[in-house]
Enzyme design. Structure first.
Site, PDB file in Angstrom:
ATOM      1  N   VAL A   1       0.867  -1.612   0.511  1.00  0.00           N
ATOM      2  CA  VAL A   1       0.158  -0.327   0.334  1.00  0.00           C
ATOM      3  C   VAL A   1       0.732   1.690  -0.199  1.00  0.00           C
ATOM      4  O   VAL A   1       1.490   1.772   0.682  1.00  0.00           O
ATOM      5  CB  VAL A   1      -0.773   0.220   1.432  1.00  0.00           C
ATOM      6  CG1 VAL A   1      -1.694   1.337   1.401  1.00  0.00           C
ATOM      7  CG2 VAL A   1      -1.808  -0.997   1.294  1.00  0.00           C
ATOM      8  N   PRO A   2       0.985   1.669  -1.398  1.00  0.00           N
ATOM      9  CA  PRO A   2       2.143   2.559  -1.413  1.00  0.00           C
ATOM     10  C   PRO A   2       2.178   3.263  -0.807  1.00  0.00           C
ATOM     11  O   PRO A   2       2.279   5.084  -1.222  1.00  0.00           O
ATOM     12  CB  PRO A   2       2.908   2.700  -2.600  1.00  0.00           C
ATOM     13  CG  PRO A   2       1.020   2.772  -3.350  1.00  0.00           C
ATOM     14  CD  PRO A   2       0.380   1.750  -2.246  1.00  0.00           C
ATOM     15  N   CYS A   3       2.483   3.974   0.675  1.00  0.00           N
ATOM     16  CA  CYS A   3       2.325   4.952   1.422  1.00  0.00           C
ATOM     17  C   CYS A   3       3.861   6.130   0.887  1.00  0.00           C
ATOM     18  O   CYS A   3       3.593   7.873   1.316  1.00  0.00           O
ATOM     19  CB  CYS A   3       1.837   5.542   3.190  1.00  0.00           C
ATOM     20  SG  CYS A   3       3.431   4.488   3.415  1.00  0.00           S
ATOM     21  N   HIS A   4       3.958   5.484   0.290  1.00  0.00           N
ATOM     22  CA  HIS A   4       5.935   6.312   0.036  1.00  0.00           C
ATOM     23  C   HIS A   4       5.592   7.534  -1.275  1.00  0.00           C
ATOM     24  O   HIS A   4       6.095   8.065  -1.273  1.00  0.00           O
ATOM     25  CB  HIS A   4       7.227   4.935   0.160  1.00  0.00           C
ATOM     26  CG  HIS A   4       6.642   4.197  -1.250  1.00  0.00           C
ATOM     27  ND1 HIS A   4       5.908   3.588  -0.791  1.00  0.00           N
ATOM     28  CD2 HIS A   4       6.928   4.045  -2.787  1.00  0.00           C
ATOM     29  CE1 HIS A   4       5.629   2.943  -2.400  1.00  0.00           C
ATOM     30  NE2 HIS A   4       6.689   3.182  -2.436  1.00  0.00           N
TER      31      HIS A   4
END
Length: 320
Positions: free
Chosen positions: A132-135
């Site tokens: 889950v690409p919060c970056h």
């Protein structure tokens, strides 16, 4: 956030440090870098390296780091969050590799245009990093801002670091140290004799030296026996202060904190053999904003020079 649904966990080494995985009956419910903010306590009894979801997640994450894949095919369980948090996490899944999105735009995507601050908090609570690409979520003007796994990792995950420039320029050494001369002997028998009151270490979830201390105690078969005497500092500097002020009789500290003129400058100490814990790497990397900068490249070159290595050794570090 509740992680009562965790049924199995595993961990593995990655190019950005140790990663913990967690699975529920419905799918992958956690991926955290070791010591990451908001990482829940994990019961060792749940460790199951052969769990099919955890094994698949590990294989896919390593393939991602190797540049062999850009997306993931895994069942996910996001029930640890509130309905609002889950809506934010679901929306982040739509941010494709190579793209970034602002907190403000993410707020609009979930139909809450005035909730940028709450969206930012939900992004920070994301329980499944990388996948889950919060970056990929940045501030409105493209600033990195915070990342629960650390800004260095955020830069690396989104390509903010220049490829092939990461280097390990030194290896930290761990030492069992006491301000009292003669208390710590050459074989660290004081740990087995129990002739001390408190043992200071850095927080093992946040500090590499703390993790190395715990690993050392485990290898010596002393972790459970000495657990009641352990006092934790928030970091290695605070652990050192506990021992230096004699609030603790002895502690695991960085050799660089007590090293001078080729030896331990006062008190007594046992330099922990390197085979008792994972390497405490000191790394550097060139960031994309510095690509083409002569001064930035010069610094990296200097770290590998013999002059720099002499200075590094003089402060109690090993050279890889």
């Amino acid at each position: 956030m509740s992680f009562d649904n965790i049924r199995a966990v595993s961990c593995f080494d990655s190019p950005l440090g140790m990663i913990w995985l967690a699975a529920s009956e419905q799918g992958l419910c956690g991926l955290w870098f070791d010591g990451q903010k908001h990482q829940p306590s994990i019961a060792e009894s749940l460790i199951a390296d052969s769990h099919p979801i955890l094994r698949s997640a590990q294989d896919q994450v390593l393939a991602y780091f190797a540049g062999e894949q850009q997306s993931f095919d895994l069942p996910l369980d996001l029930r640890a969050g509130t309905s609002f948090q889950q809506s934010v996490w679901q929306s982040m899944l739509e941010i494709e590799h190579g793209q970034v999105q602002s907190y403000a735009k993410l707020s609009h995507r979930i139909g809450r245009p005035k909730a940028s601050r709450a969206v930012g908090a939900a992004v920070g609570r994301n329980p499944i990093s990388i996948i889950v690409p919060c970056h990929r979520v940045l501030a409105t003007r493209g600033a990195l801002q915070g990342y629960a796994g650390g800004l260095e990792r955020k830069r690396a995950l989104e390509g903010f670091a220049v490829d092939a420039t990461r280097l390990t320029y030194a290896i930290g050494r761990l030492v069992l140290w006491s301000k009292k001369p003669g208390l710590v002997d050459a074989q660290a028998q004081v740990l087995r004799s129990g002739n001390f009151d408190k043992l200071a270490i850095a927080n093992p979830k946040l500090a590499p030296y703390g993790a190395a201390a715990i690993e050392t105690l485990e290898k010596l078969g002393l972790r459970e026996r000495l657990a009641p005497r352990i006092v934790e500092g928030a970091n290695i500097a605070q652990a050192f202060q506990f021992v230096a002020s004699e609030s603790a009789s002895l502690g695991f500290v960085a050799l660089s904190q007590v090293y001078e003129h080729g030896g331990i400058r006062e008190g007594s100490g046992w330099i922990v053999p390197q085979q008792l814990h994972a390497p405490i790497k000191q790394d550097a990397v060139l960031l994309n904003p510095g690509k083409g900068s002569l001064s930035a490249q010069a610094l990296l070159n200097y770290l590998e020079s013999e002059k720099a290595r002499r200075i590094i050794r003089a402060f109690g570090y090993e050279i890889p």
